[in-house]
Motif scaffolding. Structure first.
Motif, PDB file in Angstrom:
ATOM      1  N   LYS A   7      24.627  31.312  -5.373  1.00 54.32           N
ATOM      2  CA  LYS A   7      26.029  30.999  -5.030  1.00 54.32           C
ATOM      3  C   LYS A   7      26.165  30.446  -3.603  1.00 54.32           C
ATOM      4  N   MET A   8      25.187  29.663  -3.180  1.00 53.51           N
ATOM      5  CA  MET A   8      25.230  29.013  -1.873  1.00 53.51           C
ATOM      6  C   MET A   8      25.106  27.500  -2.049  1.00 53.51           C
ATOM      7  N   TYR A   9      25.554  26.763  -1.013  1.00 53.72           N
ATOM      8  CA  TYR A   9      25.569  25.305  -1.119  1.00 53.72           C
ATOM      9  C   TYR A   9      25.209  24.669   0.221  1.00 53.72           C
ATOM     10  N   LEU A  10      24.614  23.464   0.143  1.00 54.66           N
ATOM     11  CA  LEU A  10      24.286  22.711   1.349  1.00 54.66           C
ATOM     12  C   LEU A  10      25.541  22.126   1.971  1.00 54.66           C
ATOM     13  N   ASN A  11      25.547  22.073   3.289  1.00 52.71           N
ATOM     14  CA  ASN A  11      26.651  21.455   4.019  1.00 52.71           C
ATOM     15  C   ASN A  11      26.281  19.994   4.301  1.00 52.71           C
ATOM     16  N   ASP A  12      26.615  19.120   3.360  1.00 56.20           N
ATOM     17  CA  ASP A  12      26.209  17.714   3.472  1.00 56.20           C
ATOM     18  C   ASP A  12      26.814  17.027   4.695  1.00 56.20           C
ATOM     19  N   LYS A  13      28.003  17.460   5.093  1.00 53.08           N
ATOM     20  CA  LYS A  13      28.682  16.825   6.228  1.00 53.08           C
ATOM     21  C   LYS A  13      27.922  17.039   7.533  1.00 53.08           C
ATOM     22  N   LYS A  14      27.145  18.113   7.598  1.00 54.88           N
ATOM     23  CA  LYS A  14      26.430  18.417   8.847  1.00 54.88           C
ATOM     24  C   LYS A  14      24.958  18.004   8.796  1.00 54.88           C
ATOM     25  N   SER A  15      24.569  17.293   7.746  1.00 55.52           N
ATOM     26  CA  SER A  15      23.185  16.819   7.662  1.00 55.52           C
ATOM     27  C   SER A  15      22.968  15.715   8.700  1.00 55.52           C
ATOM     28  N   ILE A  16      21.866  15.812   9.437  1.00 58.94           N
ATOM     29  CA  ILE A  16      21.541  14.804  10.454  1.00 58.94           C
ATOM     30  C   ILE A  16      20.102  14.344  10.235  1.00 58.94           C
ATOM     31  N   LEU A  17      19.917  13.017  10.212  1.00 59.46           N
ATOM     32  CA  LEU A  17      18.594  12.435  10.007  1.00 59.46           C
ATOM     33  C   LEU A  17      18.101  11.822  11.320  1.00 59.46           C
ATOM     34  N   TYR A  18      16.851  12.177  11.688  1.00 63.12           N
ATOM     35  CA  TYR A  18      16.243  11.642  12.909  1.00 63.12           C
ATOM     36  C   TYR A  18      14.991  10.858  12.524  1.00 63.12           C
ATOM     37  N   TYR A  19      14.807   9.712  13.222  1.00 62.71           N
ATOM     38  CA  TYR A  19      13.608   8.904  13.031  1.00 62.71           C
ATOM     39  C   TYR A  19      12.690   9.041  14.244  1.00 62.71           C
ATOM     40  N   LYS A  20      11.445   8.706  14.059  1.00 67.82           N
ATOM     41  CA  LYS A  20      10.478   8.785  15.135  1.00 67.82           C
ATOM     42  C   LYS A  20      10.784   7.723  16.198  1.00 67.82           C
ATOM     43  N   PRO A  21      10.746   8.024  17.485  1.00 68.22           N
ATOM     44  CA  PRO A  21      10.425   9.337  18.085  1.00 68.22           C
ATOM     45  C   PRO A  21      11.543  10.336  17.829  1.00 68.22           C
ATOM     46  N   ILE A  22      11.172  11.503  17.330  1.00 66.36           N
ATOM     47  CA  ILE A  22      12.156  12.507  16.924  1.00 66.36           C
ATOM     48  C   ILE A  22      12.624  13.289  18.147  1.00 66.36           C
TER      49      ILE A  22
END
Length: 775
Positions: A325-340
């Motif tokens: 009964k839990m869910y991901l918070n898609d709005k707070k997802s952050i993607l980083y590219y190299k250099p990270i």
């Protein structure tokens, strides 16, 4: 230097570290509740000890631990984000003791079930055996003249306990960003996805813990037989302490993070195992080969290379979380590219460069006085603030993201400034003092500007530590050879700056529905500056949303919670200028208990905490001040003089005597004194007056009545100070709550319960608070 000190094991120390939120006022702690638990244990096996030190044990424990039904936690809000609050909770004392027993019974299983996840980087690893102390801080305690010498020495080994367990690997998420593991993963992978669980603690369904530790289908078909298992007991305990709620868990205490950790451990395992299975294309994903995941509480850091892999990983996350009964918070997802590198890390580096270049101790261009041998602080706060705002804008972060880091740097700058000043062995000139005064003022300017943008409890504590560092330096103590380093005027300018800045923040954050914990810290800080910096009653009333009428009566327009009441009492004490507030506050406290009594108050955590703090509060004891003592002495002297004055006219004599008696009887502070003492005097006056006005007078009776009256006047004059009924208000509360027995012993047994009313050391309390920070 930090010293490693072994902890003497007592299971009760759980209440010092794991049952309270970090974000409580600095005046509040479980230190004395812990002491009582030990006293209670000793009383059970030693009747002589109980008879001497714990006479009110039965009355006390009927309130602390007598509740058999569900209990209601004390909920309060803290600032989470701008215009957003997070609700934290303190659990009932009976629940706290249950948590002690639970830890004792299941500490090894907690450690075992916390060790299974391949992802977790903050988890209990063993029972803590040591705590750490700052030797410099404890050396300050040896100086009896220091303000930092008041804390109880018998608490030393427990003063700064952070948690019942030691944690692996990171106690703070920012340490992970700067770790070898993070940098190693960056070398291995090209991308990082940061995700978290939507309102993790709010969405946890307590029954999911038995599901996680056992098997969901087994649990559902054998629900009654599982109540005695580790998972079942933890589930029931979490419901009991939260008014039988199963949806969402208490937010704030460490035990809640452990509860969540045990569920998330099993979710980690589920994800790990599912990714090892072949997908429809026959591909499996291997941890530390195709991807690597790190989890800090409910924050997940996923390192990977291929976009196809991350899609499968995200889908697996969603399915595994949904089962609980839990869910991901898609709005707070952050993607980083190299250099990270995160935006926060970039901002920190820029801030560090800014302060190194523009907030520095360097020599001014034109030093006029030759005795200036050392460089002096020189920078512009306006310049630093402008550049700081540019960094925030360019980095696309919020002030809150770097607030703690920035305040830590400013704290170091203050320390550096103080050390530099102390290098002047000889008496410093007015000019040198003025330069250092400017340095303090400029750093304070930057500190309060940044803090006022986004005040939170942990940043408030850091601001208060800066304030304490400055005020401690300005006072006479051993470190400055018991001389004040600055002239009275320079000292005043700095303290007034602190006072003015705090006033601005209090004005900005006036109480509406609920007083903010953050500003309560600043109110306590303000009380440490000295009486000349006290808030006037109008300003204090405005802050607490109190209407001050022209006739000096007041009206509270917002309901005060436990923390607001105790901190307000701590601030106003029994100062005469705040008497109207104290009078009405007493009425509000009584009314709060009257309303609570309707539905049974002993299961209400807020009322239980408030009840014990009211019993120990010295500012609610009734006392006569110097003026009141003098007035009563003068009034009774006047009565005596009128009595012995030779009378030529009986009516004039009696009228004059009656007028002085009425003046005496109408003096309001008389109500603070045991009524039997002055009722006897008034009764003897009536008898004396009646004898004098009888048609048939008896000299014998008149002389006897006169003698009785003189005796009662002299008894009052010599004994009224000893007959002040100091516990009258507290006894009134006990009667209202139908508490019988020996009320005086109940009131006076413990000096403190949850609030430290006196012998308060702001600096050491802040240090103890900072040592418990977990974020």
């Amino acid at each position: 230097m930090r010293k490693k000190i072994p902890i003497t094991y007592t299971k009760e120390r759980v209440v010092l570290s794991d049952v309270l939120p970090y974000e409580t006022p600095v005046t509040f702690s479980n230190r004395y509740f812990y002491k009582y638990l030990l006293k209670s244990l000793k009383s059970e096996s030693n009747q002589k000890y109980k008879g001497k030190h714990n006479k009110a044990q039965s009355e006390i424990e009927s309130i602390l631990f007598g509740v058999k039904n569900k209990t209601k936690p004390f909920h309060f809000n803290i600032t989470y984000k701008q215009n957003d609050f997070r609700e934290l909770s303190i659990i009932h004392t009976v629940s706290q003791r249950k948590m002690v027993a639970f830890y004792e019974k299941y500490k090894n299983l907690i450690i075992y079930y916390s060790s299974l996840s391949p992802f977790s980087i903050r988890k209990p690893s063993k029972v803590a055996n040591f705590t750490f102390y700052n030797d410099i801080l404890h050396k300050r305690n040896e100086d009896k003249d220091l303000q930092h010498s008041q804390i109880e020495q018998d608490d030393n080994e427990y003063e700064n306990l952070k948690s019942f367990f030691t944690y692996r690997k990171y106690s703070n998420i920012h340490k992970f960003y700067e770790s070898y593991q993070f940098h190693r993963s960056e070398k291995k992978y090209n991308k990082l996805l940061k995700i978290d669980v939507t309102k993790c603690f709010d969405s946890i369904y307590t029954h999911t813990l038995p599901w996680a530790l056992l098997n969901k289908n087994i649990v559902k078909t054998n629900i009654n037989s599982l109540e005695s298992t580790f998972g079942g007991e933890f589930d029931i305990l979490m419901q009991d302490l939260n008014a039988n709620e199963t949806n969402g868990i208490i937010i704030g205490p460490e035990f809640s993070r452990i509860f969540a950790e045990l569920i998330l451990q099993q979710i980690d395992i589920d994800i790990f195992e599912k990714l090892k299975e072949n997908d429809i294309d026959g591909k499996k994903l291997i941890h530390k080969v195709d991807y690597e995941i790190f989890r800090y509480v409910d924050d997940f850091f996923i390192f990977y290379n291929k976009d196809s892999d991350i899609e499968r990983i995200k889908e697996t996350f969603k399915l595994s979380l949904k089962a609980y009964k839990m869910y991901l918070n898609d709005k707070k997802s952050i993607l980083y590219y190299k250099p990270i590198i995160t935006e926060i890390s970039i901002a920190k580096q820029k801030i560090n460069d800014l302060f190194n270049n523009h907030l520095i101790l360097k020599e001014k261009d034109n030093i006029i006085e030759s005795e200036v041998a050392e460089p002096i602080l020189y920078f512009s706060s306006n310049n630093v603030i402008t550049r700081f705002k540019s960094i925030i804008k360019e980095s696309e972060i919020e002030y809150i993201d770097v607030m703690n880091y920035t305040l830590a740097v400013l704290d170091n700058k203050i320390e550096g400034l103080i050390k530099k000043y102390k290098k002047f062995d000889n008496e410093t000139s007015i000019k040198i003092q003025k330069e250092f005064e400017k340095g303090f003022l400029e750093i304070l300017d930057v500190t309060f500007f940044l803090y006022s943008v986004s005040p939170k409890v942990n940043s408030t504590i850091k601001v208060c530590l800066i304030i304490d560092k400055i005020t401690s330096f300005l006072k006479k103590n051993k470190t400055n050879k018991y001389t004040e380093p600055f002239t009275a005027n320079n000292k005043h300018n700095i303290l007034k700056k602190i006072s003015d800045e705090i006033n601005l923040i209090l004005h900005k954050n006036k109480s509406k529905k609920e007083t903010q914990i953050e500003t309560l810290y600043l109110l306590i800080a303000l009380s440490q500056l000295g009486r000349e910096y006290r808030l006037n009653i109008k300003v204090l009333c405005s802050y607490f949303n109190i209407t001050l009428e022209k006739n000096s009566t007041i009206q509270f327009n917002s309901e005060l919670n436990y923390f607001s009441i105790t901190v307000l009492l701590f601030y106003i004490k029994n100062k005469k200028i705040y008497q109207p507030i104290l009078v009405e506050l007493k009425n509000i406290i009584l009314e709060k208990f009257k309303n609570g009594k309707i539905n049974g108050w002993k299961d209400d955590t807020e009322l239980v905490l408030l009840f014990f703090d009211i019993l120990s509060c010295p500012y609610l004891e009734i006392k006569l001040d110097r003026i009141e003592k003098n007035e009563l002495t003068a009034n009774i002297k006047e009565v005596y003089e009128k009595l012995i004055t030779r009378a030529f006219n009986l009516d004039d004599y009696l009228n004059s005597l009656k007028k002085s008696i009425d003046k005496f009887a109408d003096y309001k502070p008389l109500k603070k004194i045991d009524k039997n003492l002055y009722h006897s005097l008034l009764k003897n006056f009536r008898k004396y007056s009646e004898e004098l006005t009888k048609d048939e007078k008896s000299n014998t009776s008149i002389y006897q009545c006169e003698e009785n009256l003189v005796t009662s006047i002299l008894n009052f004059k010599t004994g009224f100070e000893k007959k002040v009924d100091k516990n009258a208000y507290k006894i009134k509360l006990l009667k209202e709550l139908d508490i019988k027995g020996n009320k005086k012993i109940l009131i006076e047994q413990e000096k403190f319960w949850f609030t430290k009313w006196t012998d308060f050391d702001f600096g050491l309390e802040l240090q103890a608070k900072r040592s418990q920070e977990v974020y």
